[in-house]
Design an enzyme around this catalytic site. Structure first.
Site, PDB file in Angstrom:
ATOM      1  N   ARG A 130      49.237  37.713  54.987  1.00 33.21           N
ATOM      2  CA  ARG A 130      48.318  37.130  53.606  1.00 33.21           C
ATOM      3  C   ARG A 130      49.275  36.772  52.718  1.00 33.21           C
ATOM      4  O   ARG A 130      49.163  35.936  51.960  1.00 33.21           O
ATOM      5  CB  ARG A 130      47.257  38.372  53.257  1.00 33.21           C
ATOM      6  N   LYS A 149      46.772  35.661  46.333  1.00 31.23           N
ATOM      7  CA  LYS A 149      46.894  37.018  45.463  1.00 31.23           C
ATOM      8  C   LYS A 149      47.982  36.500  44.846  1.00 31.23           C
ATOM      9  O   LYS A 149      49.458  37.049  45.115  1.00 31.23           O
ATOM     10  CB  LYS A 149      47.247  37.924  46.596  1.00 31.23           C
ATOM     11  N   GLU A 164      33.506  39.728  43.538  1.00 26.85           N
ATOM     12  CA  GLU A 164      34.067  41.028  43.715  1.00 26.85           C
ATOM     13  C   GLU A 164      34.439  41.655  42.611  1.00 26.85           C
ATOM     14  O   GLU A 164      34.111  41.366  41.400  1.00 26.85           O
ATOM     15  CB  GLU A 164      35.489  40.678  44.535  1.00 26.85           C
TER      16      GLU A 164
HETATM   17  N1  PXG Z   1      40.054  42.096  45.314  1.00 27.39           N
HETATM   18  C1  PXG Z   1      41.062  41.746  44.464  1.00 27.39           C
HETATM   19  C2  PXG Z   1      40.958  41.192  43.540  1.00 27.39           C
HETATM   20  C3  PXG Z   1      42.072  42.785  44.466  1.00 27.39           C
HETATM   21  O1  PXG Z   1      43.307  42.494  43.927  1.00 27.39           O
HETATM   22  C4  PXG Z   1      41.237  43.723  46.497  1.00 27.39           C
HETATM   23  C5  PXG Z   1      39.913  42.628  46.406  1.00 27.39           C
HETATM   24  C6  PXG Z   1      41.281  44.516  48.094  1.00 27.39           C
HETATM   25  O2  PXG Z   1      42.117  44.201  48.876  1.00 27.39           O
HETATM   26  P1  PXG Z   1      42.693  44.807  50.093  1.00 27.39           P
HETATM   27  O3  PXG Z   1      43.440  43.945  50.680  1.00 27.39           O
HETATM   28  O4  PXG Z   1      43.753  45.806  49.221  1.00 27.39           O
HETATM   29  O5  PXG Z   1      41.626  45.550  50.635  1.00 27.39           O
HETATM   30  C7  PXG Z   1      42.408  43.512  45.764  1.00 27.39           C
HETATM   31  C8  PXG Z   1      43.567  44.536  46.030  1.00 27.39           C
HETATM   32  C9  PXG Z   1      44.599  48.036  41.379  1.00 27.39           C
HETATM   33  C10 PXG Z   1      44.882  47.049  42.429  1.00 27.39           C
HETATM   34  O6  PXG Z   1      45.146  48.663  40.690  1.00 27.39           O
HETATM   35  C11 PXG Z   1      44.428  46.164  43.316  1.00 27.39           C
HETATM   36  C12 PXG Z   1      45.139  45.254  44.111  1.00 27.39           C
HETATM   37  C13 PXG Z   1      46.421  45.070  43.621  1.00 27.39           C
HETATM   38  C14 PXG Z   1      46.965  45.760  42.965  1.00 27.39           C
HETATM   39  C15 PXG Z   1      46.282  46.747  42.055  1.00 27.39           C
HETATM   40  O7  PXG Z   1      43.450  48.312  41.592  1.00 27.39           O
HETATM   41  N2  PXG Z   1      44.513  44.135  45.051  1.00 27.39           N
END
Ligand code: PXG
Length: 288
Positions: A50, A149, A182
């Site tokens: 990713r 991301k 989301e």
């Molecule tokens: N949506 C968004 C916008 C994200 O940033 C997820 C979904 C979940 O994705 P994964 O691959 O982790 O299942 C994310 C995850 C936080 C934080 O503090 C979250 C993320 C990155 C950094 C911090 O909640 N990303």
């Protein structure tokens, strides 16, 4: 703590990058958040893939191969004696001028931080969490695609501030058409009868790694998995709801905008998925 920057390790106090790095000046860069469980890095290949997809979308050439990045992540965990923890992998555009042009940046920088993680309290997984929808619209795909991301998380941060002001730890974002996209840092799911539903990526969701894992587990448990456009009405009238993310894992949602979801307690499908997810994190991953 030893932090990896471009092939070298630095003590926390000395782990610094230039104020001319476009990652800082413009949010020009990409990142990943990854978990380690029981001495293994969970879904590392998927996270590295990713990262490369995000980089490709912003025309950023990562000056390392997937294998080299994978090895560097594992090595950083090893040097920090991480068995259970959180890894932040960042690629910035690098040092440039005060102008926007990324072509003037010398070389992307790669940063790996392997540390501990501030987990939600155990009680939250048993009792569930309330959510609100927020007014800040998810970025539209033609402007800044939420699938990337990127280091520019202001859209999510503005939504997080709204959720927090409303007394919630997460907030649900809609896209410009009014469909559910989301949460600010998590994907969202609902259970309706035998169906498990989550917004399609085209609605403005990140291709969540946890999202993918949970969809696979749900199919094994006999649920029909679908990705239709969802409205707030669909959320309010769900039997169950939960959010997923690398840090949060699977968190049951018990109310949305003061509408009680299902029984107001974590539902049985959600509890089964939480158990299956935990079981997977115990056995899978790249050994540190
Ligand atoms: N949506 C968004 C916008 C994200 O940033 C997820 C979904 C979940 O994705 P994964 O691959 O982790 O299942 C994310 C995850 C936080 C934080 O503090 C979250 C993320 C990155 C950094 C911090 O909640 N990303």
């Amino acid at each position: 703590m030893k932090i990896y920057i471009d092939g070298k390790y630095y003590a926390k106090a000395n782990a610094k990058i230039s104020v001319f790095d476009h990652g800082l000046l413009y949010g020009d860069g990409v990142f990943e958040g990854i978990r380690a469980y029981h001495g293994r890095v969970f879904k590392l290949r998927e996270h590295v893939e990713r990262l490369f997809c995000s980089a490709k979308a912003i025309l950023l050439d990562i000056p390392m191969t997937r294998e080299e990045i994978t090895r560097a992540v594992l090595d950083t965990c090893r040097r920090n004696r991480i068995r259970d923890g959180y890894v932040r992998l960042v690629v910035t555009r690098g040092v440039g001028t005060l102008g926007l042009d990324p072509k003037r940046c010398e070389r992307p920088s790669i940063i790996i931080i392997a540390g501990t993680i501030q987990l939600y309290p155990e009680e939250l997984y048993k009792k569930g969490m309330p959510l609100v929808t927020v007014a800040t619209t998810r970025n539209i795909s033609n402007a800044l695609n939420p699938a990337i991301k990127s280091l520019n998380y202001l859209n999510n941060i503005l939504a997080k501030i709204e959720a927090s002001n409303a007394g919630c730890q997460e907030g649900i974002m809609m896209n410009s058409e009014g469909f559910v996209a989301e949460c600010t840092g998590d994907n969202i799911f609902i259970v309706k009868g035998k169906q498990l539903l989550t917004p399609p990526l085209s609605a403005g969701a990140l291709y969540g790694i946890t999202r993918g894992v949970v969809m696979d587990l749900a199919r094994l448990q006999g649920l029909e998995v679908g990705e239709p456009n969802l409205t707030r009405y669909d959320l309010y009238n769900a039997d169950e709801c939960f959010i997923t993310g690398t840090a949060a894992e699977v968190v049951p949602i018990i109310s949305i905008d003061a509408r009680v979801i299902g029984t107001g307690k974590p539902g049985s499908a959600t509890r089964k998925l939480i158990a299956a997810y935990h079981a997977l994190t115990k056995t899978e991953g790249e050994a540190i």
